[in-house]
Scaffold this motif. Sequence first.
Motif, PDB file in Angstrom:
ATOM      1  N   LEU A 140      34.784   1.738  10.776  1.00 56.29           N
ATOM      2  CA  LEU A 140      34.349   3.138  10.863  1.00 56.29           C
ATOM      3  C   LEU A 140      33.026   3.295  11.601  1.00 56.29           C
ATOM      4  O   LEU A 140      32.695   4.391  12.063  1.00 56.29           O
ATOM      5  N   ASP A 141      32.269   2.192  11.742  1.00 51.72           N
ATOM      6  CA  ASP A 141      31.005   2.245  12.472  1.00 51.72           C
ATOM      7  C   ASP A 141      31.196   2.514  13.960  1.00 51.72           C
ATOM      8  O   ASP A 141      30.226   2.772  14.681  1.00 51.72           O
ATOM      9  N   LEU A 142      32.429   2.464  14.421  1.00 49.97           N
ATOM     10  CA  LEU A 142      32.724   2.858  15.799  1.00 49.97           C
ATOM     11  C   LEU A 142      32.398   4.334  16.022  1.00 49.97           C
ATOM     12  O   LEU A 142      32.155   4.757  17.154  1.00 49.97           O
ATOM     13  N   GLY A 143      32.388   5.109  14.944  1.00 53.76           N
ATOM     14  CA  GLY A 143      32.095   6.537  15.039  1.00 53.76           C
ATOM     15  C   GLY A 143      33.210   7.396  14.500  1.00 53.76           C
ATOM     16  O   GLY A 143      33.366   8.549  14.910  1.00 53.76           O
ATOM     17  N   LEU A 144      33.978   6.839  13.562  1.00 54.53           N
ATOM     18  CA  LEU A 144      35.168   7.524  13.053  1.00 54.53           C
ATOM     19  C   LEU A 144      34.986   8.076  11.640  1.00 54.53           C
ATOM     20  O   LEU A 144      35.969   8.291  10.938  1.00 54.53           O
ATOM     21  N   TYR A 145      33.756   8.294  11.224  1.00 53.50           N
ATOM     22  CA  TYR A 145      33.524   8.930   9.934  1.00 53.50           C
ATOM     23  C   TYR A 145      33.993  10.386   9.997  1.00 53.50           C
ATOM     24  O   TYR A 145      33.808  11.064  11.008  1.00 53.50           O
ATOM     25  N   PHE A 146      34.611  10.853   8.925  1.00 51.93           N
ATOM     26  CA  PHE A 146      35.235  12.174   8.929  1.00 51.93           C
ATOM     27  C   PHE A 146      34.307  13.294   8.473  1.00 51.93           C
ATOM     28  O   PHE A 146      34.588  14.458   8.708  1.00 51.93           O
ATOM     29  N   GLU A 162      41.287   5.383  24.505  1.00 51.76           N
ATOM     30  CA  GLU A 162      40.216   5.240  25.481  1.00 51.76           C
ATOM     31  C   GLU A 162      38.843   5.525  24.887  1.00 51.76           C
ATOM     32  O   GLU A 162      37.855   4.882  25.266  1.00 51.76           O
ATOM     33  N   GLU A 163      38.761   6.446  23.948  1.00 48.85           N
ATOM     34  CA  GLU A 163      37.455   6.764  23.367  1.00 48.85           C
ATOM     35  C   GLU A 163      36.977   5.702  22.385  1.00 48.85           C
ATOM     36  O   GLU A 163      35.783   5.394  22.324  1.00 48.85           O
ATOM     37  N   ILE A 164      37.883   5.135  21.613  1.00 49.37           N
ATOM     38  CA  ILE A 164      37.479   4.039  20.721  1.00 49.37           C
ATOM     39  C   ILE A 164      36.982   2.863  21.555  1.00 49.37           C
ATOM     40  O   ILE A 164      35.978   2.221  21.218  1.00 49.37           O
ATOM     41  N   LEU A 165      37.639   2.598  22.683  1.00 51.27           N
ATOM     42  CA  LEU A 165      37.210   1.498  23.551  1.00 51.27           C
ATOM     43  C   LEU A 165      35.916   1.828  24.293  1.00 51.27           C
ATOM     44  O   LEU A 165      34.924   1.094  24.181  1.00 51.27           O
ATOM     45  N   LEU A 166      35.926   2.922  25.072  1.00 53.97           N
ATOM     46  CA  LEU A 166      34.819   3.208  25.991  1.00 53.97           C
ATOM     47  C   LEU A 166      33.559   3.697  25.284  1.00 53.97           C
ATOM     48  O   LEU A 166      32.453   3.268  25.610  1.00 53.97           O
ATOM     49  N   ARG A 167      33.701   4.620  24.362  1.00 57.94           N
ATOM     50  CA  ARG A 167      32.531   5.138  23.683  1.00 57.94           C
ATOM     51  C   ARG A 167      32.272   4.385  22.378  1.00 57.94           C
ATOM     52  O   ARG A 167      31.157   3.948  22.106  1.00 57.94           O
ATOM     53  N   GLY A 168      33.308   4.210  21.555  1.00 56.78           N
ATOM     54  CA  GLY A 168      33.101   3.594  20.253  1.00 56.78           C
ATOM     55  C   GLY A 168      32.659   2.148  20.320  1.00 56.78           C
ATOM     56  O   GLY A 168      31.779   1.726  19.564  1.00 56.78           O
ATOM     57  N   TYR A 169      33.258   1.383  21.236  1.00 55.04           N
ATOM     58  CA  TYR A 169      32.886  -0.035  21.299  1.00 55.04           C
ATOM     59  C   TYR A 169      31.907  -0.329  22.441  1.00 55.04           C
ATOM     60  O   TYR A 169      30.825  -0.863  22.215  1.00 55.04           O
ATOM     61  N   SER A 217      28.657   2.922  30.980  1.00 57.09           N
ATOM     62  CA  SER A 217      29.949   3.177  30.346  1.00 57.09           C
ATOM     63  C   SER A 217      30.756   4.186  31.154  1.00 57.09           C
ATOM     64  O   SER A 217      31.985   4.087  31.242  1.00 57.09           O
ATOM     65  N   ALA A 218      30.079   5.163  31.770  1.00 56.07           N
ATOM     66  CA  ALA A 218      30.775   6.151  32.596  1.00 56.07           C
ATOM     67  C   ALA A 218      31.324   5.516  33.871  1.00 56.07           C
ATOM     68  O   ALA A 218      32.421   5.860  34.333  1.00 56.07           O
ATOM     69  N   PHE A 276      33.785  14.460  19.002  1.00 56.13           N
ATOM     70  CA  PHE A 276      33.716  15.297  20.213  1.00 56.13           C
ATOM     71  C   PHE A 276      34.375  14.591  21.398  1.00 56.13           C
ATOM     72  O   PHE A 276      35.189  15.209  22.095  1.00 56.13           O
ATOM     73  N   PRO A 277      34.044  13.314  21.700  1.00 51.76           N
ATOM     74  CA  PRO A 277      34.700  12.645  22.829  1.00 51.76           C
ATOM     75  C   PRO A 277      36.224  12.634  22.722  1.00 51.76           C
ATOM     76  O   PRO A 277      36.918  12.886  23.718  1.00 51.76           O
ATOM     77  N   ILE A 278      36.751  12.344  21.546  1.00 55.77           N
ATOM     78  CA  ILE A 278      38.203  12.313  21.376  1.00 55.77           C
ATOM     79  C   ILE A 278      38.799  13.698  21.600  1.00 55.77           C
ATOM     80  O   ILE A 278      39.801  13.864  22.309  1.00 55.77           O
ATOM     81  N   ALA A 279      38.184  14.720  20.996  1.00 56.26           N
ATOM     82  CA  ALA A 279      38.703  16.083  21.112  1.00 56.26           C
ATOM     83  C   ALA A 279      38.636  16.579  22.548  1.00 56.26           C
ATOM     84  O   ALA A 279      39.591  17.188  23.059  1.00 56.26           O
ATOM     85  N   PHE A 280      37.513  16.312  23.234  1.00 56.58           N
ATOM     86  CA  PHE A 280      37.385  16.768  24.618  1.00 56.58           C
ATOM     87  C   PHE A 280      38.356  16.014  25.534  1.00 56.58           C
ATOM     88  O   PHE A 280      38.984  16.619  26.414  1.00 56.58           O
ATOM     89  N   HIS A 281      38.479  14.714  25.340  1.00 58.81           N
ATOM     90  CA  HIS A 281      39.376  13.903  26.163  1.00 58.81           C
ATOM     91  C   HIS A 281      40.809  14.406  26.019  1.00 58.81           C
ATOM     92  O   HIS A 281      41.533  14.578  27.012  1.00 58.81           O
ATOM     93  N   PHE A 282      41.223  14.633  24.771  1.00 61.55           N
ATOM     94  CA  PHE A 282      42.564  15.177  24.530  1.00 61.55           C
ATOM     95  C   PHE A 282      42.733  16.531  25.218  1.00 61.55           C
ATOM     96  O   PHE A 282      43.719  16.771  25.928  1.00 61.55           O
ATOM     97  N   SER A 283      41.778  17.432  24.986  1.00 58.19           N
ATOM     98  CA  SER A 283      41.873  18.787  25.510  1.00 58.19           C
ATOM     99  C   SER A 283      41.890  18.799  27.037  1.00 58.19           C
ATOM    100  O   SER A 283      42.678  19.523  27.663  1.00 58.19           O
ATOM    101  N   TRP A 284      41.049  17.986  27.643  1.00 63.67           N
ATOM    102  CA  TRP A 284      40.970  17.891  29.108  1.00 63.67           C
ATOM    103  C   TRP A 284      42.323  17.492  29.684  1.00 63.67           C
ATOM    104  O   TRP A 284      42.843  18.135  30.603  1.00 63.67           O
TER     105      TRP A 284
END
Length: 290
Positions: A81-87, A144-151, A169-170, A210-218
């Motif tokens: 969960l330290d990747l940034g997946l706390y709810f 992609e977000e768990i890999l690129l941003r989370g890790y 990372s970008a 936010f990264p996951i939601a924006f990536h999906f929405s985009w």
Amino acid sequence: MEENDIKGWQRVLLLVLPYLFFVGIFQFVGMVVSGQETSVAEVGIQEETTLQRIIVAAFGLMGFLLLISLFMKYVDKKSFLDLGLYFKNNGKDILFGVLAGLLIMGMGYGLLILFGQLEFKEMNFIGIEFLLTLVLYTIVSFSEEILLRGYILRNFMESMNNFLALLLSAILFSIMHSANPNISWIGFVNLFLAGIIMGLPYIYTQSLWFPIAFHFSWNFFQSLFGFNVSGMNSYSLIEFSFSERNIINGGDFGFEGSLLSILLQISLIFTLYFTYRQSKQKNNLTKIVN
């Protein structure tokens, strides 16, 4: 928690080969299960169906989650969960991410219609394709977000200045898509800017929502509005024709290949920067007062 003497950027390097091997095997299994491996062998290369893309993406995600869980436990020595997946308290970030992606795609489509770059043809609602496209881009955004941003971004942030980590990372995000069909230098720049957009809130919040939601929405709304997504054709709710394929409308790469996308993304980057910086300053002030 056990102290980790492996630097963040070293952990990223350690992940590369296992990622390519492990995820590659799972994706190959997904191809076999979806029938792609058989169809290619029998009748040559065919365009994937949405369901086939989902199956391959889902197998790739399963392989990646297994691999990253092992890395987080034995290499990073941290909780998954330290990747940034706390709810907790992430509803606003999710809503903000979805609305931001929709707003950019809606504005982009509307402006291109207004400028005569696109001509509306018809609406093409296919319920099952709509749902499958939603599932596909949900899987893609998590992967992609768990890999690129989370890790990757998180580990870079442990090794260097946060904004240098964000830039690196970008760049990696852009490079990962550099083999996509019809990519151009404008597409590469747009992917880089998207990497900044998805990484910038993370360096302030360490949350992936936010990264996951924006990536999906985009991806999802880009597809629904009729554009290719990073050069890949997918289901479109709106069908349009180009007046001509050029750098204004993005052509066959999709809206991500357009100059208009660059302008809209830069505007969003400034909005995110001031929004999240101000929010962090308020939180820090509250902690000091309390």
